[in-house]
Design a protein around this motif. Sequence first.
Motif, PDB file in Angstrom:
ATOM      1  N   LEU A 371       0.819  -1.378   0.151  1.00  0.00           N
ATOM      2  CA  LEU A 371       0.002  -0.047   0.099  1.00  0.00           C
ATOM      3  C   LEU A 371       0.864   1.389  -0.091  1.00  0.00           C
ATOM      4  O   LEU A 371       1.741   1.372   0.975  1.00  0.00           O
ATOM      5  N   ARG A 372       1.072   2.071  -1.230  1.00  0.00           N
ATOM      6  CA  ARG A 372       1.716   3.254  -1.208  1.00  0.00           C
ATOM      7  C   ARG A 372       0.919   4.281  -0.265  1.00  0.00           C
ATOM      8  O   ARG A 372      -0.249   4.102   0.004  1.00  0.00           O
ATOM      9  N   PRO A 373       1.778   5.342  -0.001  1.00  0.00           N
ATOM     10  CA  PRO A 373       1.270   6.241   1.082  1.00  0.00           C
ATOM     11  C   PRO A 373       0.150   7.393   0.279  1.00  0.00           C
ATOM     12  O   PRO A 373       0.174   7.199  -1.034  1.00  0.00           O
ATOM     13  N   ALA A 374      -0.558   8.278   0.852  1.00  0.00           N
ATOM     14  CA  ALA A 374      -1.424   9.286   0.244  1.00  0.00           C
ATOM     15  C   ALA A 374      -0.513  10.166  -0.321  1.00  0.00           C
ATOM     16  O   ALA A 374       0.793  10.310   0.044  1.00  0.00           O
ATOM     17  N   PRO A 375      -0.778  10.870  -1.504  1.00  0.00           N
ATOM     18  CA  PRO A 375      -2.264  10.825  -1.952  1.00  0.00           C
ATOM     19  C   PRO A 375      -2.507   9.674  -2.728  1.00  0.00           C
ATOM     20  O   PRO A 375      -3.773   9.639  -2.984  1.00  0.00           O
ATOM     21  N   ALA A 376      -1.586   9.028  -3.426  1.00  0.00           N
ATOM     22  CA  ALA A 376      -1.988   8.016  -4.350  1.00  0.00           C
ATOM     23  C   ALA A 376      -2.763   6.882  -3.596  1.00  0.00           C
ATOM     24  O   ALA A 376      -3.665   6.542  -4.240  1.00  0.00           O
ATOM     25  N   SER A 377      -2.281   6.337  -2.371  1.00  0.00           N
ATOM     26  CA  SER A 377      -3.138   5.451  -1.926  1.00  0.00           C
ATOM     27  C   SER A 377      -3.132   4.170  -2.531  1.00  0.00           C
ATOM     28  O   SER A 377      -4.349   3.414  -2.412  1.00  0.00           O
ATOM     29  N   LEU A 378      -2.068   3.701  -3.314  1.00  0.00           N
ATOM     30  CA  LEU A 378      -2.366   2.853  -4.315  1.00  0.00           C
ATOM     31  C   LEU A 378      -2.001   1.378  -3.593  1.00  0.00           C
ATOM     32  O   LEU A 378      -1.091   1.063  -3.152  1.00  0.00           O
ATOM     33  N   ARG A 379      -2.858   0.552  -3.805  1.00  0.00           N
ATOM     34  CA  ARG A 379      -2.566  -0.831  -3.220  1.00  0.00           C
ATOM     35  C   ARG A 379      -2.302  -1.729  -4.474  1.00  0.00           C
ATOM     36  O   ARG A 379      -3.151  -1.979  -5.392  1.00  0.00           O
ATOM     37  N   VAL A 380      -1.331  -2.490  -4.230  1.00  0.00           N
ATOM     38  CA  VAL A 380      -0.958  -3.838  -5.231  1.00  0.00           C
ATOM     39  C   VAL A 380      -0.726  -4.969  -4.448  1.00  0.00           C
ATOM     40  O   VAL A 380       0.050  -4.959  -3.624  1.00  0.00           O
ATOM     41  N   VAL A 381      -1.526  -6.063  -4.780  1.00  0.00           N
ATOM     42  CA  VAL A 381      -1.487  -7.268  -4.425  1.00  0.00           C
ATOM     43  C   VAL A 381      -1.189  -8.269  -5.104  1.00  0.00           C
ATOM     44  O   VAL A 381      -2.094  -8.338  -6.191  1.00  0.00           O
ATOM     45  N   VAL A 382      -0.121  -9.181  -5.182  1.00  0.00           N
ATOM     46  CA  VAL A 382       0.273 -10.058  -6.159  1.00  0.00           C
ATOM     47  C   VAL A 382       0.299 -11.398  -5.349  1.00  0.00           C
ATOM     48  O   VAL A 382       1.115 -11.392  -4.594  1.00  0.00           O
TER      49      VAL A 382
END
Length: 421
Positions: A371-382
Motif C-alpha cells: 500500500l503506497r502512502p497518500a495521496p495516491a494510496s495505491l494498493r498492489v497485491v500479487v
Amino acid sequence: MPENQQDPRDSFEERLTTALRDTGDGFTADRAALVAGGQSRGRRARLRRRAGVLGGVAGIALVGVGGALLLPGGDGSVEEARTPAAAPAPSATPRPVPSYSGDDLLKELKGLLPDGRFSGEGARGTGPGLPPNAHLVYDDGDGPAAIGIGFDRVEPGSPEVRELTRCPDETLVAYDACSTSRLPDGSLLMLYQGYEYPDRRVDTKWWSAQLVTARGQHITLSEWNAAAEKDAPVSREDPPLTPAQLTEVVTAGVWRDVVDAIPENPKGLATASVDEAPPAVSGERIGALLTRLLPEDVEVVTEGGQEEEYAYAVVDDGEGRSLVQINVQPGMTDGLYGSAETLDDGTLVSTEQMPGEKGGAGVVMWTVDTLRPAPASLRVVVSAFNSGAQDRPATREAPALTLAELREIALSPEWDTLAAG
C-alpha cells in the motif's frame, strides 16, 4: 481491497458468489437477502487473492432507457444501437408502483414453478431495509431442492452489470455449462450450471439465472439439488428447473415490478459516489504490465482478468503451471492486515504464505500485499500458486515465482505511473 475492514482474502467475485448463493444454512432471513445481490453502490473492494467465481465482463454495456445500447459484434467488436425513449404525454399521471409483501413474493414464485410440494418458506418484501427476496424448498416428487430469488438495482452500463452477466473464467473455476445471451428487449441473461463448491468436495450442484434489464433491474434465481445450499445431503441428481425453466421464471414480468417497488435511497442519506473515487485501472493494462514484469525464465501459458483492477497469468518455468494474479487499486486508505513492513517512502509491505483455499489438493498461495502512502494510496497485491488453478491439484511443489520476485513486481514504480493514467 479492504473496505469497512473486510477480510482481504475475500475476493469480489467470491463475495458476489456468496451474495448470489447465500440463501444460506437453513435459509435464515438475513442471509437469504444476500440473494438479492445486495451490492453496495459506489466503489467496492475487489481483491481477488482467492481467485473468484461468477464475475466478469459481459461484453455488452447498457446505458439506460433512451440511451445507447452497446452490442457485441460477431468479431468481438462493439456495435452501437439506439433505442428511442418514449416521451410521456404531458398530462400523463405516473403509474403507482405497488408494494410487495414477503407473502406476495412467495405466492408469485410458487405460481411460476411446476406442480410440487413446498416447505421451508421465507421472504422479505419491498419495504425499507435489505433488498427483497424469497426462498423455499420445492419437491416435484424427485427430491427436495432449495430455490431462492432476489432483487436489486444496478447502475445501467456499469462494470457491475458486465460482471454479473459474464460467464466465469474457466481458468479460475470449473463448471458444467454457462451462457450469456441478449434478450429481444435488450436484457442480459446469464445461465450458469456449476457446483456449490468448485473443487467438488461435495457434489451439491448450484444452477442460477442472472437477469439484468436495460433499466438496471436485477433478478437472481438460484437452485440446488439439495434442501439447502450447504450442509444438506444431495437429494436428487440435478436441481429441478432446467435452463429453459430457469429462463421462464426469472424473466417473468412481475419481477421487474418488484424491483421497481424497492424504495429509493432516502433523501439526505450519505452514500459513496463513484465520481468521488479515483478512476479504476484497466484490467487489460494491468495484465500487460504484469506480463512485462514477470521473470524472464517463465513462459506465459494463458492470461486474462477483469475489466478493471484485476488480471492474471498462468506461467510455466518448465516445472509445471503456476497461477499468478494481481489486484491494483488507487485510493485505498485502509491499512494492511496483520504485521507490515514500512519502507522509507511510507509504503507498507506484508507477505504471506498459506494453503490455498479453493480445495485444490496440495495448493499453496504466496502473496505480497503493498500500500503506497497518500495521496495516491495505491494498493498492489500479487499472489502466486503452485497450480494453474486454485481449485485443481498442485502441479508443482512451490509457485513459479519466489516471494522476492512477487515483491519486486508489487513494488515496481510502473504501477504508480499506470494508476496515474
